[in-house]
Design an enzyme around this catalytic site. Sequence first.
Site, PDB file in Angstrom:
ATOM      1  N   TYR A 182      -1.023  10.188  -3.398  1.00 24.77           N
ATOM      2  CA  TYR A 182      -1.094  11.406  -4.196  1.00 24.77           C
ATOM      3  C   TYR A 182      -0.144  12.472  -3.663  1.00 24.77           C
ATOM      4  O   TYR A 182       0.458  13.225  -4.425  1.00 24.77           O
ATOM      5  CB  TYR A 182      -2.535  11.953  -4.216  1.00 24.77           C
ATOM      6  N   ASP A 218      -3.163   2.590  -5.942  1.00 25.88           N
ATOM      7  CA  ASP A 218      -1.967   2.605  -5.094  1.00 25.88           C
ATOM      8  C   ASP A 218      -1.783   1.359  -4.240  1.00 25.88           C
ATOM      9  O   ASP A 218      -1.094   1.393  -3.225  1.00 25.88           O
ATOM     10  CB  ASP A 218      -2.006   3.847  -4.197  1.00 25.88           C
ATOM     11  N   GLU A 219      -2.406   0.270  -4.627  1.00 31.70           N
ATOM     12  CA  GLU A 219      -2.322  -0.952  -3.830  1.00 31.70           C
ATOM     13  C   GLU A 219      -2.130  -2.163  -4.721  1.00 31.70           C
ATOM     14  O   GLU A 219      -2.791  -2.266  -5.757  1.00 31.70           O
ATOM     15  CB  GLU A 219      -3.660  -1.220  -3.135  1.00 31.70           C
ATOM     16  N   ASP A 271       0.854  -1.183   0.000  1.00 29.58           N
ATOM     17  CA  ASP A 271       0.000   0.000   0.000  1.00 29.58           C
ATOM     18  C   ASP A 271       0.894   1.240   0.000  1.00 29.58           C
ATOM     19  O   ASP A 271       1.710   1.417   0.905  1.00 29.58           O
ATOM     20  CB  ASP A 271      -0.848  -0.035   1.277  1.00 29.58           C
ATOM     21  N   MET A 272       0.738   2.078  -0.973  1.00 33.35           N
ATOM     22  CA  MET A 272       1.552   3.296  -1.012  1.00 33.35           C
ATOM     23  C   MET A 272       1.100   4.253   0.095  1.00 33.35           C
ATOM     24  O   MET A 272      -0.092   4.368   0.370  1.00 33.35           O
ATOM     25  CB  MET A 272       1.413   3.992  -2.373  1.00 33.35           C
ATOM     26  N   ARG A 274      -1.179  14.854   9.213  1.00 31.95           N
ATOM     27  CA  ARG A 274      -2.093  14.068  10.040  1.00 31.95           C
ATOM     28  C   ARG A 274      -1.839  14.318  11.520  1.00 31.95           C
ATOM     29  O   ARG A 274      -2.748  14.240  12.344  1.00 31.95           O
ATOM     30  CB  ARG A 274      -1.942  12.577   9.734  1.00 31.95           C
TER      31      ARG A 274
END
Length: 626
Positions: A23, A120-121, A18-19, A60
């Site tokens: 984006y 992206d996975e 998983d990136m 985050r």
Amino acid sequence: MPIPRPDLQGDRVIAHVDMDCFYVQVEQRKQPKLRGSPTAVVQYNDWKGGALIAVSYEARKFGVKRSMRGAEAEMVCPNIQLVQVPVARGKADLNAYRSAGSEVVSILSTKGRCERASIDEVYLDLTDAAESMLSETPPEALEDIDEEALKSHVLGLSGDEDREKNAQRWFIRSDAIHQDKLLACGAIIVAHLRGEVLKETEFTCSAGIAHNKMLAKLASGMHKPAQQTIVPSSAVKDLLASLPVKKMKQLGGKLGSSLQNDLGVNTVGDLLKYSEEKLQERYGFNTGTWLWNIARGISGDEVKGRVLTKSHGCGKTFPGPRALKTTAAVESWLNQLCEELSERIQLDMDQNKRVAHTLTLHARAFKTSDVEPHKKFPSKSCPLRYGINKIQEDAKKLFEAGLREFLGSHINAWRVTSLSISAGKILDTPRTSSISRFFQGKSLSSAISDASNDDIQDDAPSSSIGCKENIVPESDEDEVFAHGKSVKEDDAPSKDRKIDVLCTQSRKQKDKGNGSILRFFSGIKTSAKLASNAPSSRSESHKVQDQRDHQEECVVDDHSRLGTISNQQRDDSWKFNAEDIDPSVIDELPPEIQREVRGWICSSKRAKTTKQGSSIFHYFSTDDNA
DNA sequence: ACGGGTCGGACC
DNA sequence: TGGTCCGAC
């Protein structure tokens, strides 16, 4: 929705990669000064600063979340860098992210079967690679092992103090069970792959390594960013016991809510209390069994070998006051969407030698004076023809058909709040040893776009859309075949080259009336003419063609003029439509084949099936290099 | 006025 | 099948 698959093969090694805030990473690579600072990607910043669709880990920390507005994000994180998604043709343009995703996949797909699960996975089946490593170069000492692999999180290890030390010991345990050793090898491979991704693309990613997709997916999200997590079988029970059902893939929606509200199941472990029959009774046979299995960490869902998307779509919403009120507005936006779609399927064809076969339109709409309050706008589809104008034209007809159905017989004002079109049923075009070889001076791509040149306007009755009929009008074959300049110049087939048969697999022979044999013979007719005034040497592009690793025959397709190419070899018969064959075509064939062909044209009014072993079959299926 | 834009999969 | 619905990112 979920369907149970018995896990026949027990000891698979599956990874989910998983990136990290993908984006954002793409934008940071493009603009390195953004690296390290709190960043988010927004699309359309005119309304409340745009919607966040990706948030960096720095941001985050400030409490910035996806689905915040840009303005909100700036309140909680004043230093946040907001980057806009590129806009093209008035809509978000995700191509940069799609192609960045492809960069990653091209690296990740080198060690085993690879399934691109989203932009992206990916899932990887590393079973074979892990088995090989275990038998050839098993990890025995820490020095053998990639440093990154040793940083893996291994679920279920007791040691609370030094996590890393424990993980390292786990990697080199000689008394570990086979399953765990395989996972260790898998983790080493994944760590290496992640290193390659970072080196080649500058992107970081996180990964989960487990015995099935479900657990691997679960694990990849447990330690982010840029870390990996291993799920040994021994850790599964405890992991699931406390896992909220909503965290499990497929249980994030209504099904998960129902488990909580209707059964009082809050964690996956709580599901263990229910018998398979009970779950089946409540949720249906398939879903019931599936639930019973996942409660136990069982999932046989395989990693599909698929690195390319199965469809391309683009759409746009027109919320509130932006809703479209006129057909002119709808058409204008449809044109924009179709342009993008056309570009993307064209690129797919150029890069991947694939052809899309259906065009589908979706829309959302409401009526201003509504008698029928919540009627949905129906989606509509039709065969896809290549070429911007054709797609636009067909999309327009699809919309009109949908609108008529939506409105019924009432006279009503309407608003369209979203529009999207997609291209689906994308098939490989196996390498050509067939009619298209005659045209191989140019790419498949140019052949098809030429075939859909827009200077000829075809008129399909739009009423045909609602019916089962093909809205694609027949166009002049010469439109396809006339584009012969590169054929003439440098790539015409030699005269003695075998004229390949054009046919469809018998199981696909559903096309009524416009059988491909017809097109084949039309093709031969023209190409034979071209061939006759061509040099006799094999061209460069033929050699290139021959190296393609697809195989077998090439077929002109129903939907695009020169398109689908399907595998034949496994069929033991070919079905020919013998209508309308130009006699001059037959003249090109060797005498004995001529006799045969004339024979079955006379004897059959419509179609003829030739069995493997017949002389025609043999003639047309024999490789011309022989 | 909606997280938007896209995907995949199952079901009828 | 095409069309609808769901779930995911």
